[in-house]
Enzyme design. Structure first.
Site, PDB file in Angstrom:
ATOM      1  N   GLU A   1       0.857  -1.193   0.000  1.00 28.81           N
ATOM      2  CA  GLU A   1       0.000   0.000   0.000  1.00 28.81           C
ATOM      3  C   GLU A   1       0.885   1.232   0.000  1.00 28.81           C
ATOM      4  OE1 GLU A   1      -2.521   0.227   3.431  1.00 28.81           O
ATOM      5  OE2 GLU A   1      -3.608  -1.621   2.991  1.00 28.81           O
TER       6      GLU A   1
ATOM      7  N   GLU B   1     -13.548   5.324   0.737  1.00 31.40           N
ATOM      8  CA  GLU B   1     -14.377   4.329   1.430  1.00 31.40           C
ATOM      9  C   GLU B   1     -15.028   4.966   2.657  1.00 31.40           C
ATOM     10  OE1 GLU B   1     -12.250   0.327   1.645  1.00 31.40           O
ATOM     11  OE2 GLU B   1     -10.707   1.589   0.750  1.00 31.40           O
TER      12      GLU B   1
ATOM     13  N   LYS C   1     -14.707   3.588   6.639  1.00 29.45           N
ATOM     14  CA  LYS C   1     -13.483   3.465   7.426  1.00 29.45           C
ATOM     15  C   LYS C   1     -13.568   4.448   8.586  1.00 29.45           C
ATOM     16  CE  LYS C   1      -9.654   2.339   5.797  1.00 29.45           C
ATOM     17  NZ  LYS C   1      -8.272   2.482   5.293  1.00 29.45           N
TER      18      LYS C   1
ATOM     19  N   GLU D   1      -8.835   8.959   6.390  1.00 24.29           N
ATOM     20  CA  GLU D   1      -9.079   7.531   6.202  1.00 24.29           C
ATOM     21  C   GLU D   1     -10.146   7.262   5.138  1.00 24.29           C
ATOM     22  OE1 GLU D   1      -7.623   4.648   7.371  1.00 24.29           O
ATOM     23  OE2 GLU D   1      -6.102   6.158   7.784  1.00 24.29           O
TER      24      GLU D   1
END
Ligand SMILES: *[C@@H]1O[C@H](CO)[C@@H](O)[C@H](O)[C@H]1NC(C)=O
Ligand SMILES: *[C@@H]1O[C@H](CO)[C@@H](O)[C@H](O)[C@H]1NC(C)=O
Ligand SMILES: *[C@@H]1O[C@H](CO)[C@@H](O)[C@H](O)[C@H]1NC(C)=O
Ligand SMILES: *[C@@H]1O[C@H](CO)[C@@H](O)[C@H](O)[C@H]1NC(C)=O
Ligand SMILES: *[C@@H]1O[C@H](CO)[C@@H](O)[C@H](O)[C@H]1NC(C)=O
Ligand SMILES: *[C@@H]1O[C@H](CO)[C@@H](O)[C@H](O)[C@H]1NC(C)=O
Length: 470
Positions: free
Chosen positions: A272, A328, A331, A337
């Site tokens: 990542e 997203e 999260k 985040e």
């Protein structure tokens, strides 16, 4: 480092040739397909989007049957994951490992080009006593999965485990890189032995955004975004290696840490990396401009032919997965985040990006100017988000006013913040009060999406809302 012997040089040349001839495939950029959102396109649509983006690889955080079926026949190399809760059972019993491989690999392979099985996700970053037991099950579980594959005569799937930068006790200067003492010999040594023996990759999650945003005064943003034009160079006082970007420093601190345990040649992979395209008011540098700049320059670096490698390991390709496909919304934690995506949940790109090579810089749409590259100065309150449901807010008030936070009396009947008698108003007070008290112990203004930061003071009359002053 020591002078190279003739054998080393011969090996280096051979390795260079192998790397170079494999460059076409090994330099293709991968994408992390995370699914922690309740508004994301279907797996079918998502895989079409990933193909259209010309990704070379896709990584998922489980072994979802629908996704693995949909990837059948595609040219995408696939990385699947053993979830953290499956590690201990797999480590304990070969039959369980065999069953896992049967259900999650053999059912799709080779039509689905599974190339990596990652065992667990950042497991050395969790530190309860139960978590620490899993640490010791990690390598045995990897061994069992490997045994299952060997028994099936499968040779082109590598086993790894993605770890975060917090496995290092020392990171700077890069030559001082060393693993945390609590894991160095007990976990890292057997892990490196396994990775070296099986010619696999040491996968790390590496985000220059975090060290830079934690220390923006002393770290240079251009250095973090690969954008210093070669003017800013840091020379490691011990290795004498020259660094022109933060990512190389972070990668090399891992390489030096491995070398200290005797493993000079285990290949690195980036499971990542990325940069957030947005975040909270109190988060610096999370914006579309920086995210586009980071990822475009990252791609240029990682797809260069011959490979650039890092100062400690020039010329060696590093397979790289960008985080993440989507923003997203489920999260938890600070706003960043929920803003790592290359795409919005509706499938539209957050900014233009060419995964094969950056060809979008000239003649493309201008990026919005970054507005938060310097720290926010002023007061911030944490209030109920628009559209938050009353029932959830009621529950959140109870939580925010408990947990050692005795500062909700102001909304009691007869007190200064009782009026207006609205759940949203009381929740806003409770959130502001909680966050003002606990922000310094890393509480977020989030409350499962019920809360949001604001610079507009919600105080009224004699009702003063607690704030965070920056
Ligand atoms: C692990 O094995 C135990 C005992 O058989 C079982 O109860 C548990 O559900 C298993 N855990 C997982 C994640 O499969
Ligand atoms: C993990 O927990 C142990 C025991 O509670 C503690 O001694 C150690 O410092 C912790 N390690 C990390 C990295 O947080
Ligand atoms: C790593 O693997 C190589 C190639 O198999 C081997 O020659 C070397 O001894 C291994 N290194 C260690 C420290 O075990
Ligand atoms: C690098 O330095 C040169 C000469 O001082 C200067 O002209 C150039 O603008 C600098 N580039 C960057 C990206 O700062
Ligand atoms: C690092 O840069 C300095 C100054 O430009 C140069 O003298 C030195 O040779 C460089 N070191 C390496 C290892 O390339
Ligand atoms: C955090 O802030 C609270 C209130 O402002 C204070 O009481 C507490 O000591 C602080 N804790 C830390 C770890 O700084």
């Amino acid at each position: 480092m020591d002078k190279h012997s003739m054998t080393d040089v011969a090996f280096a040349c051979l390795f260079f040739l192998l790397t170079f001839s494999n460059a076409k495939m090994s330099n293709r950029i991968g994408i992390n397909y995370g699914r922690l959102g309740n508004n994301l396109p279907s797996p079918y649509q998502s895989i079409e989007l990933i193909k259209n983006m010309k990704a070379g690889r896709v990584k998922i955080y489980d072994a979802d049957p629908e996704i693995l079926r949909l990837l059948s026949g595609s040219k995408l190399q696939v990385s699947i994951m053993v979830t953290n809760d499956q590690i201990s059972n797999i480590s304990s019993n070969q039959a369980i490992a065999d069953q896992w491989v049967l259900e999650n690999v053999l059912a799709y392979y080779p039509d689905t080009m599974i190339r990596f099985i990652l065992v667990g996700n950042e497991i050395l970053s969790y530190n309860s006593s139960q978590d620490r037991q899993i640490w010791h099950h990690l390598v045995p579980a990897m061994e069992r999965i490997k045994n299952s594959l060997v028994a099936q005569n499968i040779r082109n799937i590598k086993i790894g485990t993605p770890l975060a930068m917090d496995i290092l006790g020392s990171t700077f200067p890069p030559s001082s890189g060393s693993f945390r003492s609590d894991i160095s010999h007990q976990v890292m040594l057997p892990l490196l032995h396994f990775l070296n023996r099986t010619s696999s990759y040491f996968f790390i999650d590496v985000y220059p955004y975090f060290p830079w945003s934690a220390n923006p005064v002393n770290m240079n943003l251009h250095f973090a975004l690969f954008r210093n034009g070669g003017n800013l160079t840091y020379t490691d006082p011990v290795s004498k290696l020259n660094y022109t970007n933060l990512l190389d420093q972070m990668l090399d601190s891992m390489i030096f840490a491995m070398a200290k345990l005797g493993y000079q040649n285990v290949r690195l992979g980036i499971a990542e990396t990325g940069w957030p395209n947005g975040g909270d008011i109190d988060q610096i540098g999370a914006n579309v401009y920086n995210a586009a700049t980071y990822n475009r320059n990252l791609i240029r670096k990682m797809t260069a032919r011959p490979p650039l490698g890092t100062p400690a390991r020039p010329g060696v390709a590093i397979p790289t997965f960008i985080f993440s496909l989507y923003n997203e919304n489920q999260k938890s934690g600070p706003g960043t985040e929920r803003h790592w995506g290359l795409l919005y949940p509706n499938g539209r790109p957050v900014y233009e990006l060419d995964l094969r090579r950056n060809r979008v810089e000239s003649g493309s749409r201008r990026l919005p100017e970054p507005e938060n590259n310097t720290p926010y100065r002023g007061k911030i309150w944490c209030v109920a988000a628009e559209g938050a449901g009353e029932a959830e807010l009621e529950l959140a008030i109870v939580n925010a006013c408990g947990e050692g936070n005795e500062r909700c009396e102001a909304v009691d009947p007869g007190r200064e913040c009782y009026e207006p008698v609205l759940v949203t108003a009381h929740a806003s007070y409770a959130f502001s009060s909680y966050w003002a008290r606990f922000r310094n112990t890393s509480a977020s203004c989030y409350f499962n999406g019920l809360a949001i930061q604001t610079t507009v003071d919600p105080s009224h009359g004699s009702c003063k809302f607690p704030s965070v002053s920056l």
